[in-house]
Design a protein around this motif. Structure first.
Motif, PDB file in Angstrom:
ATOM      1  N   CYS A 184      -6.275 -34.607 -72.945  1.00  0.00           N
ATOM      2  CA  CYS A 184      -5.073 -35.083 -73.276  1.00  0.00           C
ATOM      3  C   CYS A 184      -4.537 -35.885 -71.956  1.00  0.00           C
ATOM      4  O   CYS A 184      -4.955 -35.576 -70.804  1.00  0.00           O
ATOM      5  CB  CYS A 184      -4.208 -34.346 -73.861  1.00  0.00           C
ATOM      6  SG  CYS A 184      -3.269 -33.151 -72.897  1.00  0.00           S
TER       7      CYS A 184
ATOM      8  N   MET B 286     -11.845 -30.633 -75.178  1.00  0.00           N
ATOM      9  CA  MET B 286     -10.727 -31.559 -75.577  1.00  0.00           C
ATOM     10  C   MET B 286     -10.151 -32.059 -74.305  1.00  0.00           C
ATOM     11  O   MET B 286     -10.178 -31.468 -73.199  1.00  0.00           O
ATOM     12  CB  MET B 286      -9.663 -30.762 -76.520  1.00  0.00           C
ATOM     13  CG  MET B 286     -10.240 -30.415 -77.724  1.00  0.00           C
ATOM     14  SD  MET B 286      -9.083 -29.486 -78.894  1.00  0.00           S
ATOM     15  CE  MET B 286      -8.252 -30.953 -79.498  1.00  0.00           C
TER      16      MET B 286
ATOM     17  N   ASN C 226      -2.086 -38.249 -76.387  1.00  0.00           N
ATOM     18  CA  ASN C 226      -3.600 -38.819 -76.659  1.00  0.00           C
ATOM     19  C   ASN C 226      -4.420 -37.725 -76.522  1.00  0.00           C
ATOM     20  O   ASN C 226      -5.419 -37.615 -75.743  1.00  0.00           O
ATOM     21  CB  ASN C 226      -4.107 -39.922 -75.667  1.00  0.00           C
ATOM     22  CG  ASN C 226      -3.007 -41.132 -75.642  1.00  0.00           C
ATOM     23  OD1 ASN C 226      -2.912 -41.740 -76.713  1.00  0.00           O
ATOM     24  ND2 ASN C 226      -2.657 -41.686 -74.466  1.00  0.00           N
TER      25      ASN C 226
ATOM     26  N   GLU D   5      -7.676 -35.635 -77.733  1.00  0.00           N
ATOM     27  CA  GLU D   5      -8.817 -36.410 -78.116  1.00  0.00           C
ATOM     28  C   GLU D   5      -9.777 -34.889 -78.259  1.00  0.00           C
ATOM     29  O   GLU D   5      -9.767 -34.081 -77.245  1.00  0.00           O
ATOM     30  CB  GLU D   5      -9.352 -37.466 -77.359  1.00  0.00           C
ATOM     31  CG  GLU D   5      -8.595 -38.646 -77.495  1.00  0.00           C
ATOM     32  CD  GLU D   5      -8.976 -39.559 -76.543  1.00  0.00           C
ATOM     33  OE1 GLU D   5      -9.639 -40.716 -77.292  1.00  0.00           O
ATOM     34  OE2 GLU D   5      -8.950 -39.437 -75.272  1.00  0.00           O
ATOM     35  N   THR D   6     -10.723 -35.139 -78.810  1.00  0.00           N
ATOM     36  CA  THR D   6     -12.134 -34.138 -78.840  1.00  0.00           C
ATOM     37  C   THR D   6     -13.025 -34.872 -78.520  1.00  0.00           C
ATOM     38  O   THR D   6     -13.439 -35.848 -78.907  1.00  0.00           O
ATOM     39  CB  THR D   6     -12.182 -33.918 -80.400  1.00  0.00           C
ATOM     40  OG1 THR D   6     -11.154 -33.075 -80.893  1.00  0.00           O
ATOM     41  CG2 THR D   6     -13.721 -32.827 -80.276  1.00  0.00           C
TER      42      THR D   6
ATOM     43  N   PRO E  58     -14.641 -40.652 -74.067  1.00  0.00           N
ATOM     44  CA  PRO E  58     -14.762 -40.316 -75.583  1.00  0.00           C
ATOM     45  C   PRO E  58     -15.804 -40.914 -76.197  1.00  0.00           C
ATOM     46  O   PRO E  58     -16.160 -42.046 -75.825  1.00  0.00           O
ATOM     47  CB  PRO E  58     -13.484 -40.595 -76.172  1.00  0.00           C
ATOM     48  CG  PRO E  58     -12.499 -40.584 -75.060  1.00  0.00           C
ATOM     49  CD  PRO E  58     -13.361 -41.216 -73.858  1.00  0.00           C
TER      50      PRO E  58
END
Length: 283
Positions: free
Chosen positions: A103, A101, A109, A111-112, A161
Motif C-alpha cells: 500500500c 501485499m 491503494n 494491493e495483493t 502488481p
C-alpha cells in the motif's frame, strides 16, 4: 552507536534499545494488538507497524501522532513489514492469507502482489508468508515461506502488481528445504541475502546468508553466520554491513559481527520480540 526499535509482541509495546548500553525504554505504549513487523521512513522518522488485528499503524519520529493507516482487517493477518521509500510503498506478508501485499504510506491503494492460497498439492503451513525485503534498484520483492517441516523457501518477484496474483510468470524459487526461514534483509552493496531461521539445531535458530542469485538461477547453499538463538527474529543489518542485529522470542537482542562470526548480547528485555529495526532518522 545508535538505537534499535523492537516490538514486544506479548506486551504490545514498541521498545527503544540503546545498542551500546542495552538500556531499554518504551517508545510507543500498548496495547498494540500483537504487533509483528515494523519499518521506519528515514526522511521523516515515522515508524510503521503491523498489528494482529489486521491493521497497520504509524507514529511520528518522537512517538506521537499515532494513526491507523490501514483499518482493522484491511491488511489480512499481517506479519513482517518493509518499505521502498524511493517508490513510496509499504510491503507486508499476510501470513494466514498466504499473500504478499502493499500500500501507499498513507494506507491508500492496498494491493495483493502474490497469492499463494491456492497452490495445488501444498498444505497451508508451507504456503504461509513470513518475512520480506525489497530491492528498489532492480524492482524486486523477496519473501520467505517458513514451513516448520523443514521445507521452507525463499521467493522473488518483480515489485509491480500482476493481473493475476495467484499465477505470476515472474515468480522464482531461490532456496528450498530451509529450516523455517523468517526475516529477510538485503545487502545490495556486497550482494547478499540474509535471513533468520528457526527449528532444530544445527541448521535451525540461525542467521544465514548467501549471494543474491542472478535472474533465473537458484540460490547457492547458505553459510551460517551465527546460531543458538531462541527462535530468532530480525535481521537488522547496519549500513556498513559489519553487524547484524537479531531479536528472539526469549526477549534477547544480539549483535552478530559478520566478519568475526562472533555474537554479543545487547539487551535482555524479558518479553518475546518480533519485529526489529535500526533507527536511521536523526531526531
Amino acid at each position: 552507536m545508535g538505537k534499535l526499535l523492537a516490538l514486544a509482541a506479548r506486551r504490545g509495546d514498541i521498545l527503544e534499545v540503546d545498542i551500546d548500553t542495552g538500556t531499554t525504554t518504551v517508545f510507543v505504549s500498548g496495547p498494540n494488538r500483537a504487533p509483528d513487523g515494523l519499518t521506519e521512513d528515514p526522511k521523516t522518522g515515522r515508524v510503521y507497524w503491523t498489528a494482529g488485528s489486521g491493521s497497520i499503524e504509524r507514529v511520528d519520529a518522537d512517538g506521537g501522532g499515532r494513526t491507523t493507516i490501514v483499518p482493522v482487517g484491511g491488511a489480512g493477518t499481517p506479519g513482517l513489514l518493509t518499505a521502498d521509500w524511493v517508490e513510496g510503498k509499504l510491503y507486508w506478508c499476510d501470513r494466514e492469507g498466504m499473500r504478499v501485499m502493499s500500500c501507499d504510506p498513507d494506507g491508500e491503494n492496498v494491493e495483493t502482489l502474490v497469492d499463494r492460497s491456492a497452490v495445488p498439492g501444498a498444505d497451508e503451513q508451507s504456503r504461509r508468508c513470513a518475512g520480506l525485503a525489497v530491492d528498489h534498484g532492480r524492482g524486486q520483492v523477496y519473501w520467505t515461506q517458513q514451513d516448520p517441516g523443514g521445507r521452507g523457501r525463499i521467493f522473488r518477484i518483480t515489485a509491480a502488481p500482476a493481473p493475476d496474483p495467484a499465477h505470476r510468470a515472474d515468480l522464482e524459487i531461490l532456496w528450498s528445504g530451509l529450516p523455517e526461514p523468517i526475516g529477510l534483509a538485503l545487502d545490495l552493496d556486497d550482494e547478499y541475502v540474509y535471513w533468520t531461521g528457526r527449528g532444530a539445531p544445527p541448521a535451525g535458530n540461525t542467521l544465514s546468508r548467501a549471494p543474491i542469485p542472478a535472474p533465473g538461477v537458484a540460490g547457492r547453499p547458505p553459510e551460517i553466520l551465527a546460531t543458538g538463538f531462541a527462535e530468532a527474529t530480525g535481521p537488522a543489518l547496519t549500513a556498513d554491513r559489519k553487524h547484524v542485529y537479531i531479536g528472539d522470542l526469549a526477549g534477547g537482542i544480539h549483535e552478530v559481527d559478520v566478519t568475526e562470526r562472533t555474537t554479543r548480547p545487547v539487551a535482555r528485555t524479558g518479553t518475546p520480540l518480533t519485529g526489529l529495526l535500526i533507527r536511521t532518522h536523526e531526531r
